[in-house]
Write a protein that holds these residues in place. Sequence first.
Motif, short mmCIF file in Angstrom:
data_model
loop_
_atom_site.label_atom_id
_atom_site.label_comp_id
_atom_site.label_asym_id
_atom_site.label_seq_id
_atom_site.Cartn_x
_atom_site.Cartn_y
_atom_site.Cartn_z
N LEU A 130 0.83 -1.20 0.00
CA LEU A 130 0.00 0.00 0.00
C LEU A 130 0.86 1.26 0.00
O LEU A 130 0.55 2.24 -0.69
CB LEU A 130 -0.93 0.01 1.22
N ALA A 131 1.96 1.24 0.75
CA ALA A 131 2.84 2.40 0.81
C ALA A 131 3.46 2.70 -0.54
O ALA A 131 3.55 3.85 -0.96
CB ALA A 131 3.92 2.19 1.87
N ARG A 132 3.91 1.67 -1.24
CA ARG A 132 4.48 1.88 -2.57
C ARG A 132 3.42 2.44 -3.52
O ARG A 132 3.69 3.36 -4.30
CB ARG A 132 5.07 0.58 -3.12
N GLU A 133 2.22 1.90 -3.44
CA GLU A 133 1.14 2.35 -4.33
C GLU A 133 0.81 3.82 -4.10
O GLU A 133 0.66 4.59 -5.06
CB GLU A 133 -0.10 1.49 -4.13
N VAL A 134 0.69 4.24 -2.84
CA VAL A 134 0.33 5.64 -2.59
C VAL A 134 1.51 6.55 -2.86
O VAL A 134 1.33 7.72 -3.25
CB VAL A 134 -0.19 5.86 -1.15
N GLY A 135 2.73 6.05 -2.69
CA GLY A 135 3.89 6.84 -3.04
C GLY A 135 3.89 7.17 -4.52
O GLY A 135 4.16 8.32 -4.93
N ILE A 136 3.61 6.18 -5.33
CA ILE A 136 3.55 6.39 -6.78
C ILE A 136 2.40 7.33 -7.13
O ILE A 136 2.54 8.21 -8.00
CB ILE A 136 3.40 5.04 -7.50
N ALA A 137 1.26 7.18 -6.45
CA ALA A 137 0.11 8.06 -6.70
C ALA A 137 0.42 9.50 -6.34
O ALA A 137 0.01 10.44 -7.02
CB ALA A 137 -1.11 7.56 -5.93
N GLY A 138 1.15 9.70 -5.23
CA GLY A 138 1.55 11.04 -4.81
C GLY A 138 0.41 11.86 -4.27
O GLY A 138 -0.65 11.34 -3.87
N GLY A 139 0.57 13.18 -4.30
CA GLY A 139 -0.45 14.08 -3.78
C GLY A 139 -0.72 13.83 -2.31
O GLY A 139 0.20 13.64 -1.51
N THR A 140 -2.01 13.81 -1.95
CA THR A 140 -2.39 13.62 -0.55
C THR A 140 -2.53 12.16 -0.16
O THR A 140 -2.79 11.85 1.01
CB THR A 140 -3.72 14.34 -0.25
N ALA A 141 -2.34 11.23 -1.12
CA ALA A 141 -2.52 9.80 -0.81
C ALA A 141 -1.58 9.32 0.30
O ALA A 141 -2.02 8.61 1.21
CB ALA A 141 -2.34 8.97 -2.07
N PRO A 142 -0.27 9.67 0.28
CA PRO A 142 0.58 9.24 1.41
C PRO A 142 0.13 9.81 2.75
O PRO A 142 0.28 9.16 3.78
CB PRO A 142 1.96 9.77 1.02
#
Length: 385
Positions: free
Chosen positions: A306-318
């Motif tokens: 999940l951390a890798r996925e939100v890191g790639i998504a960027g913005g407020t996701a992390p």
Amino acid sequence: MPRRLLILGSTGSIGTQALDIVARSEELELVGLSAQRSWEAVVAQAREHGVERIALADADAGARAAEAWTDGEVLSGPEGLVRLVVESEADLVLNALVGSAGLGPTVAALGEGIDLALANKESLVVGGELVNQLAEATGAQIIPVDSEHSAIHQLLAGEEPGVVDRIVLTASGGPFRGRTAAELREVTVAQALAHPTWAMGGKITIDSATLMNKGLELIEAHHLFGTPYSQLEVIVHPQSIVHSMIQLCDGSTLAHLGYPDMRVPISYGLHYPERVDVPLRALDFAAVGTLSFEPVDSDTFACLRLAREVGIAGGTAPCVLNAANEVAVHAFLSGRLRFLEIAEVIQHALDTVETGMIHAFETLYRADRAARDAAHELIEERATA
């Protein structure tokens, strides 16, 4: 002249070890201390080290400290932490606070152009884009204190841009390395807190057990070193001797090795760019014998995925991931959530909270609040089901 040092989170593991280093150094002058709620401990530290100004993030704890300690000034609340940073005239701030509460003091230090020894990974996980912009604008340096990022910082020194093909962060695997999801369904808090290598606080120890800690470090490495996620890898290394590696364009790999002891990266961060003696034993390769490496099981340990996925998504996701994780870990530690449900709560927050670009720090605060509300909602639903 000694370097004027302010320590935020002085009563935690990083903070207390930093004080030990300061006591041995003639190059560091302590100008302030802070803690979240442990007012008795921080007052004792202030007396021992001759500090005249402290801050407690918790207002009630600050009031009690002010009543008990009349030899100096006590600041309270999040605003007090920021005042301590801005008014300290420090040359260096060690941010060893736990969780997203460390973002405000990070912004305050960098905004004042003060160099930052950063042990609070959430500052970059939550606000990495804006934090880096602020550091660039004021010229303040960010020196990582996490053992893995400190290792990478040292390995990259002297290497030209473009020659690094891959950065490899190592993970001990935590107390549940090799376990299946079925075996993790009923693990206890005590079992999750029994880390095989490091002695840390409760929150970060649980993060290490879920591998969320490594996921946060992955996002942090992306911001610290400007490295795309496609060039960032995590590998399990149970001995915790190799702290990180970099692979270069000529096929060579450089590694940073040493016994697991946080005084090494703390000392590096406080004295950079100089090195000083640290009273530790040198690595005995014959005694170590074998170094082993294993792939990460991202299916069982979903937090890292999940951390890798939100890191790639960027913005407020992390930011959403981090806030939901803080709530879920607290619920697990208090017995209101099972171990594998931590990742489920985080996934729920990511599915529920709308994410997007970061326009200002206020954007992050709104995302943080929404994620916490979503996480609490699911936890309460399960508690009453």
